[in-house]
Design a protein around this motif. Structure first.
Motif, PDB file in Angstrom:
ATOM      1  N   GLU A  17      -5.242   1.153   0.808  1.00  0.00           N
ATOM      2  CA  GLU A  17      -4.027   0.745   0.104  1.00  0.00           C
ATOM      3  C   GLU A  17      -4.038   1.263  -1.333  1.00  0.00           C
ATOM      4  O   GLU A  17      -3.043   1.791  -1.820  1.00  0.00           O
ATOM      5  CB  GLU A  17      -3.864  -0.780   0.095  1.00  0.00           C
ATOM      6  N   GLU A  48      -3.630   4.999  -1.621  1.00  0.00           N
ATOM      7  CA  GLU A  48      -2.221   5.342  -1.414  1.00  0.00           C
ATOM      8  C   GLU A  48      -1.409   5.016  -2.670  1.00  0.00           C
ATOM      9  O   GLU A  48      -0.574   5.804  -3.110  1.00  0.00           O
ATOM     10  CB  GLU A  48      -1.683   4.551  -0.227  1.00  0.00           C
ATOM     11  N   MET A  49      -1.712   3.817  -3.237  1.00  0.00           N
ATOM     12  CA  MET A  49      -0.958   3.403  -4.408  1.00  0.00           C
ATOM     13  C   MET A  49      -1.194   4.350  -5.583  1.00  0.00           C
ATOM     14  O   MET A  49      -0.284   4.659  -6.345  1.00  0.00           O
ATOM     15  CB  MET A  49      -1.363   1.988  -4.840  1.00  0.00           C
ATOM     16  N   LYS A  78      -1.646   7.450  -5.443  1.00  0.00           N
ATOM     17  CA  LYS A  78      -0.803   8.624  -5.237  1.00  0.00           C
ATOM     18  C   LYS A  78       0.652   8.289  -5.539  1.00  0.00           C
ATOM     19  O   LYS A  78       1.381   9.042  -6.165  1.00  0.00           O
ATOM     20  CB  LYS A  78      -0.925   9.133  -3.792  1.00  0.00           C
ATOM     21  N   LEU A  79       1.070   7.143  -5.065  1.00  0.00           N
ATOM     22  CA  LEU A  79       2.463   6.728  -5.196  1.00  0.00           C
ATOM     23  C   LEU A  79       2.874   6.462  -6.638  1.00  0.00           C
ATOM     24  O   LEU A  79       4.007   6.670  -7.020  1.00  0.00           O
ATOM     25  CB  LEU A  79       2.727   5.445  -4.397  1.00  0.00           C
ATOM     26  N   HIS A  80       1.968   6.023  -7.407  1.00  0.00           N
ATOM     27  CA  HIS A  80       2.216   5.483  -8.723  1.00  0.00           C
ATOM     28  C   HIS A  80       3.319   6.177  -9.527  1.00  0.00           C
ATOM     29  O   HIS A  80       4.232   5.534 -10.012  1.00  0.00           O
ATOM     30  CB  HIS A  80       0.913   5.454  -9.515  1.00  0.00           C
ATOM     31  N   LYS A  81       3.164   7.466  -9.552  1.00  0.00           N
ATOM     32  CA  LYS A  81       4.125   8.163 -10.413  1.00  0.00           C
ATOM     33  C   LYS A  81       5.366   8.626  -9.647  1.00  0.00           C
ATOM     34  O   LYS A  81       6.381   8.945 -10.231  1.00  0.00           O
ATOM     35  CB  LYS A  81       3.444   9.354 -11.093  1.00  0.00           C
ATOM     36  N   GLU A  82       5.258   8.716  -8.322  1.00  0.00           N
ATOM     37  CA  GLU A  82       6.346   9.306  -7.530  1.00  0.00           C
ATOM     38  C   GLU A  82       7.446   8.321  -7.170  1.00  0.00           C
ATOM     39  O   GLU A  82       8.609   8.492  -7.475  1.00  0.00           O
ATOM     40  CB  GLU A  82       5.793   9.957  -6.242  1.00  0.00           C
ATOM     41  N   ASN A  83       7.062   7.236  -6.514  1.00  0.00           N
ATOM     42  CA  ASN A  83       8.069   6.345  -5.965  1.00  0.00           C
ATOM     43  C   ASN A  83       7.859   4.899  -6.426  1.00  0.00           C
ATOM     44  O   ASN A  83       6.937   4.209  -6.048  1.00  0.00           O
ATOM     45  CB  ASN A  83       8.003   6.415  -4.432  1.00  0.00           C
ATOM     46  N   GLU A 117       8.463   2.228  -3.463  1.00  0.00           N
ATOM     47  CA  GLU A 117       7.316   2.196  -2.546  1.00  0.00           C
ATOM     48  C   GLU A 117       6.147   1.501  -3.203  1.00  0.00           C
ATOM     49  O   GLU A 117       5.432   0.708  -2.608  1.00  0.00           O
ATOM     50  CB  GLU A 117       6.929   3.636  -2.143  1.00  0.00           C
ATOM     51  N   HIS A 118       6.019   1.821  -4.487  1.00  0.00           N
ATOM     52  CA  HIS A 118       4.929   1.249  -5.282  1.00  0.00           C
ATOM     53  C   HIS A 118       5.038  -0.257  -5.329  1.00  0.00           C
ATOM     54  O   HIS A 118       4.067  -1.006  -5.118  1.00  0.00           O
ATOM     55  CB  HIS A 118       4.958   1.842  -6.706  1.00  0.00           C
ATOM     56  N   LEU A 146       4.170  -1.793  -1.935  1.00  0.00           N
ATOM     57  CA  LEU A 146       2.718  -1.815  -1.722  1.00  0.00           C
ATOM     58  C   LEU A 146       2.070  -2.890  -2.589  1.00  0.00           C
ATOM     59  O   LEU A 146       1.158  -3.613  -2.171  1.00  0.00           O
ATOM     60  CB  LEU A 146       2.148  -0.429  -2.045  1.00  0.00           C
TER      61      LEU A 146
END
Lengths: 324, 664
Positions: free
Chosen positions: B74, B77-78, B80-85, B88-89, B92
């Motif tokens: 988790e 994944e987070m 990676k997600l942090h700056k993008e979405n 989604e962030h 999560l």
């Protein structure tokens, strides 16, 4: 008859002598408080009422704060021997050239907090965004608030900041979503009014300034260290006793805080203890990192105009002696 | 003091001293053992608690590490997600938070589990209000970045409960540290673990103290002081100097306790296990009581045994003593019942042989002395024989001399007898002469008087004078009567003297007899105004006697009584006395002096010669009376007091003896 007169003269002189001696032993000193009489100064009341000061040969006069005669000025002027004020105030005063030094901390965690009604769902500073926050002015509440917002990188322009008085009136009237104040005092006004509240202690968000420190003039510290040590020892004993005997301590507080209710003072003491007391350290112990933190905050907000050696603002020499 | 008592006392004292020393040693030893046992017990309990505490914490650390591993994906994944979405962030973010909340709900050991990012900011927490709090400067964050970390017990300001924070690094799938997963352990579980008082009795307890003397767990004797009270007892002070040990000291109440303390360096805390001395030593006090009972029993047994022993020892000695005493008294005991098989038996045997020797020697002595005695006797006899011979010859001489003396004596006696006979004869002769002279004189007097008056009567002048004639005739008549009586008296006496009096024995009624006497003399008594009375005793039988003579006797006595009495009475009595009748004739008359008691029975004796004439009597009455009574085998005597009266006693047998009856 002559004998009786002689005897009574002897007795009177004897009694007279002892009482004079006792009075001679006790040194009259004055402590200027940071605020009006309330449970914030429980340790001092207990030390006086339970005879800890007297054991140290002191007769301490507890003088409440007044705007006309602020604490630091009173100590510097020599009207009082010791004072209680914020760590930030010591740093600011020193910049102004007042030769004072802190020698122990009481509230090691600053009680400044934000509080909201539970129904509002506001539980953390992030939730302030888009809300009306009421700020108390002139008692360091705003300083810590600005520091916290800055630390959390929250955009203050998204917050509607308004001035409020030193109570929960505005929150309860709905004029603010969040109000600020001392966690040991104002939230209880809302609680006593029948509301459930969320409290957000600003010190939890990486900003802290020692709230209550004991201080004296450098002159006193240098020339009368024994007096400082005696006073410190008795005050810490008073606090330890208060922590171990809360109920009794509250009753003692009420002898001074005559206009307060017992329930309020009980709340105040109960909330204060975790801020004063450290499980993992002795009462009164100061940390350089905390002074540093306060200095940084003040400098950041340009409240301190110039650089200074904050390490000169306090001394741990008396604490070391007390705990040795 | 007797030997037995002495011995008993010595025995008792010795045994008591020994017993006391043994008991004391035993007691000290026992108390040491008990103390050691207390120490062991406390130490075991202490270690047990420590292990439980350590195990509990370590288990939680493992759990947290496992959770950290589970959450790895988790967080990777987070990252990676942090700056993008952002959405989604956020999604999560909430997912992770819910996972944490779930864990908390399942595992009650944790109060809160939270994740701190590399900046020390709480990113996700099971407690939403904790999120965004910044803990950049705390140990569990700083140290948790490197490895699993166990913090110190602290007090949570907001939750207002004691807690212990453990942390472990959070790594992404590449193994890079991306933050710290921290868990706030519920210290109540730990506290309960520590304060569970199993196996510690009533007063035993365990508690934790931190490096600042602060009590971290609940105390048995003080409520609500955990995280408030500071304790500075001996054991705490020593423990906080990183020591462990066992001590007897005063606890936070000021009570004496036994305590075991252990410094746990990993936690920076001290674990104390203690128990009240009074409870710990309860067994010892039981032991004390037991010892006292035992001691008393020992005393009793020792006393009895020592008395018995003393008897065993002293009885042969006593026997010896008695034997010695007997010996001193001359009795030889050649047998002693002593079989002690020790020195005393030897002594007894020696004593017996000594006694035997003594007896033997004494026997010899006795035979020697007997021999000696015999010889002495022999010699003495020889000597005596010789002496006897000498004496015999002397006796013979003396006998001759004695014979001469006896002859002389007999001669003298004969002479004396002759002289006496002569004297008696002379007296009798004299008496006879006297009697004859008195009798003739007595006879002559009335005769002269009769002769004179008859001569006067022969004078015609007087014959004519009727009065004178009557008077003179009366006198002559009286004198003739007197003469008549006198002559009959003399005759009586002489008859009596010559034993020619005959007694006609018959059964005589005493009452009738004496009444007759009374009647005959009543007139005479009345004339003198004297009472004449009779008195008879009980069972008065008839008497075998001569009635006439009896009448004579009592008439004589009564007449005499009346004659010599002027006033009062005469009392006659008769009483049976065994085989006799006792008569008395008592008057209240002039009485008789003692010197005359025998004289009055003599012939012609009258108390007062002057009176004789007046009274009229022959002076022979009592003499005849006495003769008669004597002849009747009776007795007569009197008692009298001058001026008071006289009492005559006559004692006569009821039955006369045969000889007397036969005798004429």
């Amino acid at each position: 008859m002559k004998r009786i007169i002689l005897l009574s003269i002897l007795l009177i002189s004897l009694f007279g002598c002892t009482s004079v001696e006792e009075q001679k032993e006790l040194q009259d000193i004055t402590l200027k408080l940071k605020w009006v009489h309330q449970a914030q100064f429980t340790g001092n009341y207990v030390a006086k009422e339970k005879g800890f000061y007297e054991q140290q040969g002191l007769n301490v006069n507890l003088e409440p704060f007044s705007f006309e005669d602020p604490t630091i000025e009173a100590v510097v002027n020599g009207e009082a021997d010791f004072g209680i004020t914020g760590g930030d105030e010591v740093l600011l005063a020193r910049e102004k050239g007042f030769p004072i030094k802190a020698f122990a901390v009481i509230y090691r965690i600053n009680p400044v907090c934000a509080y909201s009604l539970k129904e509002s769902g506001i539980v953390k500073p992030e939730d302030f965004l888009g809300k009306t926050v009421g700020l108390e002015r002139g008692v360091n509440v705003d300083t810590l608030y600005y520091a916290m917002m800055h630390k959390l990188e929250l955009d203050r322009t998204k917050v509607n900041e308004v001035d409020i008085g030193y109570d929960a009136t505005e929150l309860l009237e709905g004029k603010t979503d969040v109000s600020t104040g001392y966690i040991i005092n104002e939230p209880n006004q809302a609680i006593e009014a029948g509301y459930e509240v969320n409290t957000i202690l600003m010190a939890d968000y990486g900003v802290n300034m020692y709230a209550d420190v004991l201080f004296a003039t450098e002159h006193t510290i240098n020339n009368n260290p024994e007096l400082v040590e005696k006073f410190l020892k008795a005050t810490l004993d008073g606090w330890q006793y208060a922590i171990e005997n809360e109920e009794e301590a509250v009753n003692i507080v009420l002898r001074y805080a005559t206009d307060r209710t017992k329930s309020h003072e009980s709340y105040m003491l109960k909330e204060s203890i975790p801020l004063i007391y450290s499980v993992n350290n002795n009462l009164g112990i100061m940390k350089e990192s905390e002074w540093q933190r306060a200095y940084d905050i003040l400098r950041e907000q340009k409240l301190l105009k110039q650089e200074q050696d904050f390490k000169q603002a306090y001394t741990s020499q008396f604490l070391e002696k007390v705990y040795s | 003091m007797r030997l037995g008592v002495k011995l008993s006392i010595i025995f008792i004292i010795l045994s008591l001293v020994v017993g006391f020393i043994i008991a004391l040693t035993f007691f000290i030893h026992s108390s040491n053992i008990i103390e050691l046992r207390i120490q062991n017990q406390l130490e075991v309990m202490n270690l047990l608690k420590k292990n439980q505490l350590q195990t509990f914490i370590e288990e939680q650390v493992s759990d947290l590490e496992l959770l950290s591993y589970e959450l790895k994906d988790e967080y990777s994944e987070m990252e990676k997600l942090h700056k993008e979405n952002f959405e989604e962030h956020e999604k999560l973010h909430e997912e992770i938070r819910n996972t944490l909340i779930n864990v908390i709900e399942i595992d009650k050991s944790f109060i809160e589990i939270f994740f701190l990012d590399l900046g020390g900011k709480i990113h996700e927490s099971s407690e939403i209000s904790s999120e965004d709090k910044i803990k950049e400067d705390v140990d569990y964050f700083i140290k948790g970045l490197n490895s699993s970390y166990i913090g110190t017990i602290d007090y949570d300001i907001l939750l207002q409960i004691p807690s212990l924070i453990i942390s472990t690094p959070m790594k992404n799938s590449e193994g890079k540290v991306i933050g710290v997963l921290a868990g706030r352990l519920n210290l109540r579980a730990i506290s309960n673990l520590i304060t569970l008082r199993d196996g510690l009795g009533e007063t035993g307890e365990s508690y934790l103290i931190n490096g600042f003397n602060l009590v971290l767990t609940n105390l048995l004797f003080e409520e609500g002081v955990s995280f408030k009270k500071k304790i500075f007892t001996e054991s705490v002070v020593d423990c906080l100097n990183f020591n462990k040990g066992f001590k007897k000291y005063k606890d936070y109440r000021g009570e004496d306790v036994y305590g075991y303390y252990l410094w746990i360096p990993e936690r920076g805390i001290c674990l104390i296990t203690k128990i009240d001395e009074s409870e710990a030593l309860k067994e010892l006090s039981m032991l004390k009581i037991l010892m006292v009972i035992l001691f008393i029993l020992i005393i009793i047994i020792v006393t009895l045994v020592s008395l018995w022993l003393a008897r065993i020892i002293t009885s042969p000695i006593k026997k010896l003593k008695e034997a010695t005493f007997n010996l001193s008294q001359g009795k030889f005991q050649t047998k002693l019942n002593i079989h002690t098989k020790d020195e005393i038996e030897v002594l007894a045997n020696t004593f017996v042989s000594m006694a035997k020797g003594l007896k033997e020697s004494r026997k010899q002595l006795q035979s020697y002395s007997k021999d000696l005695e015999r010889k002495v006797k022999q010699r003495t006899k020889q000597f005596e024989d010789k002496t006897k011979e000498a004496e015999d010859s002397k006796k013979a001489t003396l006998n001759i001399m004695e014979d001469v003396a006896e002859t002389n004596k007999k001669l003298k006696e004969t002479e004396k007898l002759l002289k006496k006979n002569l004297r008696e004869m002379k007296l009798l002769d004299k008496q006879k002469d006297e009697f004859i002279s008195i009798t003739s004189h007595e006879l002559k007097t009335p005769i002269t008087s009769i002769k004179g008056f008859i001569q006067l009567l022969s004078d015609p002048k007087i014959i004519e004078n009727k009065r004178k004639r009557k008077k003179y005739v009366g006198i002559v008549n009286r004198e003739v009567n007197r003469l008549n009586v006198l002559i009959s008296d003399i005759l009586d006496l002489s008859r009596l003297d010559l034993r020619t009096v005959k007694f006609n024995y018959e059964k005589v009624d005493i009452k009738e007899l004496l009444d007759t006497v009374r009647k005959e003399n009543e007139l005479k008594a009345k004339a003198k105004k004297i009472k004449l009375e009779l008195s008879f005793g009980k069972g008065l039988s008839k008497i075998e006697n001569d009635r006439t003579r009896l009448l004579q006797i009592f008439t004589n006595l009564v007449v005499n009584a009346i004659n010599y009495t002027h006033k009062g009475k005469v009392l006659i009595t008769a009483n049976k006395q065994k085989t006799n009748i006792h008569f008395t004739v008592e008057d209240t008359g002039i009485g008789i002096s003692k010197k005359n008691f025998t004289k009055i029975f003599e012939r012609f004796y009258q108390v007062d010669s002057g009176l004789t004439r007046e009274i009229g009597g022959t002076g022979l009455g009592l003499a005849i009376t006495k003769e008669l009574v004597t002849k009747m085998n009776g007795k007569i005597w009197l008692e009298s007091k001058l001026g008071k009266g006289t009492k005559f006693h006559v004692l006569l047998p009821i039955n006369q003896k045969i000889e007397d009856k036969k005798k004429p």
